[in-house]
Each structure stands twice: as structure tokens, then as C-alpha cells.
Design an enzyme around this catalytic site. Structure first.
Site, PDB file in Angstrom:
ATOM      1  N   SER A  90       0.479  -1.535  -0.140  1.00 46.65           N
ATOM      2  CA  SER A  90       0.022  -0.223  -0.172  1.00 46.65           C
ATOM      3  C   SER A  90       0.986   1.441   0.302  1.00 46.65           C
ATOM      4  O   SER A  90       2.087   1.613   0.858  1.00 46.65           O
ATOM      5  CB  SER A  90      -0.638  -0.077   1.858  1.00 46.65           C
ATOM      6  OG  SER A  90      -1.501  -1.166   0.795  1.00 46.65           O
ATOM      7  N   CYS A 113     -10.414  -3.799  23.962  1.00 48.40           N
ATOM      8  CA  CYS A 113     -10.426  -2.573  24.158  1.00 48.40           C
ATOM      9  C   CYS A 113     -10.125  -1.363  23.024  1.00 48.40           C
ATOM     10  O   CYS A 113     -11.027  -1.434  21.970  1.00 48.40           O
ATOM     11  CB  CYS A 113     -10.514  -1.593  25.467  1.00 48.40           C
ATOM     12  SG  CYS A 113      -8.631  -1.714  25.702  1.00 48.40           S
TER      13      CYS A 113
HETATM   14  C1  LIG Z   1      -1.977  -2.115   6.755  1.00 46.97           C
HETATM   15  C2  LIG Z   1      -2.141  -3.747   6.282  1.00 46.97           C
HETATM   16  C3  LIG Z   1      -2.775  -4.310   4.875  1.00 46.97           C
HETATM   17  C4  LIG Z   1      -3.584  -3.624   4.810  1.00 46.97           C
HETATM   18  O1  LIG Z   1      -3.678  -3.126   4.501  1.00 46.97           O
HETATM   19  P1  LIG Z   1      -4.555  -1.687   3.518  1.00 46.97           P
HETATM   20  O2  LIG Z   1      -3.770  -0.539   3.057  1.00 46.97           O
HETATM   21  O3  LIG Z   1      -5.642  -0.659   4.985  1.00 46.97           O
HETATM   22  O4  LIG Z   1      -5.756  -1.915   2.921  1.00 46.97           O
HETATM   23  C5  LIG Z   1      -2.467  -5.887   5.015  1.00 46.97           C
HETATM   24  N1  LIG Z   1      -1.199  -6.545   5.358  1.00 46.97           N
HETATM   25  C6  LIG Z   1      -0.363  -5.769   6.409  1.00 46.97           C
HETATM   26  C7  LIG Z   1       0.199  -6.057   7.422  1.00 46.97           C
HETATM   27  C8  LIG Z   1      -0.535  -4.094   6.618  1.00 46.97           C
HETATM   28  O5  LIG Z   1       0.131  -4.066   7.728  1.00 46.97           O
END
Ligand SMILES: *Cc1c(COP(=O)(O)O)cnc(C)c1O
Length: 400
Positions: free
Chosen positions: A202, A330
Site C-alpha cells: 500500500s 478495547c
Molecule cells: C496495513 C496492512 C494491511 C492492509 O492494508 P490496507 O492499505 O489497509 O488495505 C495488510 N497487511 C498488513 C501487514 C498491513 O500492515
């Protein structure tokens, strides 16, 4: 120094201004649709997208830019990879190997595939959160079509032996998918040297914008075929249709370019701050426990528990000034305690008081000094009010 302090870089990162600046023209004058190739607006957008694709490909050492499919982020890329392989290769086999500490966007897809008749092996991890290569070898069957193991874990920062796993997978003609959301642009990834066939990541975890990410899909040795994920106008090699998020893609490209150039110096700085934080806290407080491995760990991750405090109170007081997250019920919205810390065998009362500090490019020495001071003050005060602490640690209470 401004408050609040951001120490939640595993959740998302602030956008780098250089990234934002690269994107703005594509929201103003250069708003063309990258698929409208007949006129100048479309051509400009198309060209910008292809330049960004090349930068993203370069970041992970893909052999061709076409191996990058833009998606909305790692959640989508993980869904795409697992469902796409399962649908395309179900004739070949119905077994997938993964680990107990993957992100929910892998684990929940695996559960979904189980309802469709797939068999999933969830490999355990050791106390440090590392998957056993021996167990992985033993789990393989003639039906195994895919191994999915994350590069680094988002809670404890443990880095998995992906080169070893990738070599093993390619020797046995099994596809290897890797969730690299925590590592792309932060530590080096080489899909060719690591035998990775599919890689999810991402932009917003590497100082880019939210809502844009990629799935790397290997084109040769071996060629990976996937069932299309979104059907429509045929964008992204017909695998993921829909008008491209041009500005997001341009920002992603810029973030990848900066990551390529700066990840090494970033890592040195971030590790320095992480160790300052860890040593600062551990030299002032007793009865703290660091989870995961100190050697095989993301530079910016510190996940630790504080015995003899009430987890929720600690988190609430800390979060008034310092943005961190926790493995307690929480905090983690979902039901129950952190399944990652559970998989490491961490005792329940310690999971309740676990705090995840996630450091990144823009943190400063002053922020870390302040965090050490506040954590020490809050934990000491809460322990001062704790009858169990007074009973079990009388000497330490008196010393104060
Ligand atoms: C943040 C994260 C995701 C999800 O990524 P998005 O951008 O929210 O879809 C998946 N796997 C790991 C290891 C992450 O840290």
C-alpha cells in the site's frame, strides 16, 4: 515539539510533502482519464501512470513495469492474490499454506476459501513470531498450490525468512505470495532474488496517499495467471477494471522513488530512535517485556508490555498525548485480545498491557524523549496505586 505525537506508523504514515506536491497537478489541470488516449489530457495521464508504474516496479526489483497491477491497497491485493490463484489453479490443487499471524485480509480470505472446499494450513510461529521453515516443509502436500507468508508483521515487526521460503516454493512449483504492507519502501525487497510470485503493498504505509496500492504479479519463470478481480473496461491487463486513480498512482510512484533513495538512511535514523525509546523505558522501569525478536525486526517497531498496570487505563492516559496502539481487546476494535501476541504464547494479562509503538521518517529525538518521560511517569503512578504491585514488589515501592 507539537502534541500529540504520532507513533502509529504501522497503521498509516503521514504523506511526505514531496509526494503531495507531485499529486496536486493531477487534481487540477491534468485531470485526464488515462484510458482516453485520443487526446492530450488522456495522454498526459497515461504517461504519468506509466512513469509511476516503472518507479513502483523498480522499488521491488520487478523485471517489468507491467507486472505491477494498481489496486486500492493491500487488503484488495491480498484478496486478489489468494482468490485469483484459488480460482485459476483449483484443478491443480486445493491446499494453501499460510501462518497464524497474517493480517486479517489474508486470514479472512482463507476462511472464505475454506467454505469453498480449500484446505488451509495455518503455520504456528515461535516465541519471537518467526515461522518455522521445518514446519512449512512438513505442511506441503501434492495439493499445495500457494504459500502466503507476510514479510513483516504489523504488530510485532518480526521479519520472516522470505528468501528461504521463496526458494523452497519455486523448487516445488508452488506459488509464493507475500504481504509486504509493512516493508515496501521501508526495507529492501527484491521479488526476483526472493522467488516472490505475488506481492501486496500500500502507498499509505510508505508516506504516500491512502486508497492506492499494488499487486505485483510475476510474468515469467513462472508466469502467474490470475482470475480477473474486477470485470469491466479492461484496465490493468484486464485483471482489475475501472478508471485509474491517476493522482494516487502518481503519489505512489513518488513515494516509491523516495523510498528507493532514502530507505537506508531512514532505517538508520528510525532504529536509533527505536533503541533510544526501548532503552530509555527499560532503564527506568522494571517488569517490562518486549514482544517479538530484537534481531529480525522492523527498525520502527517496539511492542512491549508493562506488568502490574491496568491496560485500558495505561492506553487511555498515554493516548491523550501520544498516538500508539495496543493488543488489548478495547483497543483493537475486533473481538478479543491480539491473536498475534496469543500465537507467540504471551500470557493474557501481558497482552492486556501491551503497547505498540510504531516509529517513522518524521519522528524526532525530542518526541522520543517526551514519550520515555510520559510512559515512565504514567506506568510508575499506576503501579503506585496497584495493590498487587505493592504486595509482589515491596522493595521497589519503598525505594520511591
Ligand atoms: C496495513 C496492512 C494491511 C492492509 O492494508 P490496507 O492499505 O489497509 O488495505 C495488510 N497487511 C498488513 C501487514 C498491513 O500492515
Amino acid at each position: 515539539m507539537d502534541l500529540p505525537i504520532y507513533l502509529d506508523y504501522h497503521s498509516t504514515t503521514p504523506i511526505d510533502v514531496r509526494v503531495l506536491d507531485s499529486m496536486l497537478p493531477f487534481y487540477r489541470s491534468d485531470f485526464g482519464n488515462a484510458a482516453s488516449a485520443s487526446h492530450a489530457f488522456g495522454k498526459k495521464a497515461h504517461q504519468a501512470v506509466e512513469e509511476a508504474r516503472a518507479k513502483v516496479a523498480h522499488l521491488i526489483n520487478a523485471s517489468e513495469p507491467e507486472e505491477i497491477i494498481f489496486t486500492s491497497g493491500t487488503t484488495e491485493s491480498n484478496n486478489f492474490a489468494l482468490k485469483g490463484i484459488a480460482a485459476m489453479y483449483q484443478e491443480k490443487g486445493n491446499h494453501i499454506i499460510t501462518t497464524a499471524i497474517e493480517h486479517k485480509s489474508v486470514l479472512e480470505v482463507c476462511k472464505f476459501l475454506e467454505r469453498d472446499g480449500f484446505q488451509i494450513t495455518y503455520l504456528p510461529v515461535n516465541q519471537e513470531g518467526i515461522v518455522s521453515f521445518e514446519e512449512l516443509k512438513r505442511a506441503m502436500t501434492p495439493q499445495t498450490i500457494l504459500i502466503s507468508v507476510m514479510h513483516a508483521n504489523n504488530e510485532i515487526g518480526t521479519i520472516q525468512p522470505i528468501v528461504q521460503i521463496g526458494r523452497f516454493a519455486s523448487e516445488h512449483n508452488i506459488f509464493f505470495h507475500c504481504d509486504a504492507a509493512q516493508t515496501a519502501g521501508r526495507i529492501s525487497i527484491d521479488v526476483q532474488a526472493s522467488g516472490i510470485d505475488l506481492l501486496s503493498f500500500s502507498a499509505h504505509k510508505m508516506y504516500g496517499p491512502k486508497g492506492i496500492g499494488a499487486l505485483y504479479v510475476r510474468k515469467k519463470d513462472p508466469r502467474v495467471r490470475l482470475e480477473p478481480f474486477i470485470h469491466g473496461g479492461g484496465q490493468e491487463r484486464d485483471l482489475r477494471s475501472g478508471t485509474l486513480n491517476v493522482a494516487g498512482i502518481v503519489g505512489f510512484g513518488k513515494a516509491a522513488e523516495i523510498g528507493d533513495q532514502e530507505m537506508e538512511s531512514d532505517a538508520v535514523w528510525i532504529l536509533h530512535l527505536r533503541e533510544k525509546l526501548r532503552q530509555g523505558i527499560q532503564s527506568r522501569l522494571t517488569d517490562t517485556y518486549v514482544h517479538g525478536s530484537l534481531e529480525r525486526r522492523l527498525p520502527g517497531n517496539l511492542n512491549m508490555s508493562f506488568a502490574y498496570v491496568e491496560g485500558e487505563t495505561l492506553l487511555n492516559e498515554l493516548c491523550e498525548e501520544i498516538a500508539v496502539s495496543s493488543g488489548s481487546a478495547c483497543a483493537s476494535q475486533g473481538p478479543g485480545l491480539s491473536y498475534v501476541l496469543r500465537a507467540l504464547g504471551v500470557k493474557e494479562e501481558l497482552i492486556h498491557t501491551s503497547i505498540r509503538f510504531g516509529l517513522g521518517r518524521f519522528n524526532t529525538e525530542a518526541e522520543i524523549d517526551y514519550t520515555v518521560k510520559r510512559v515512565t511517569e504514567i506506568v510508575s503512578r499506576l503501579r503506585g496505586h496497584s495493590p498487587i504491585y505493592k504486595k509482589e514488589r515491596p522493595a521497589r515501592v519503598e525505594k520511591k
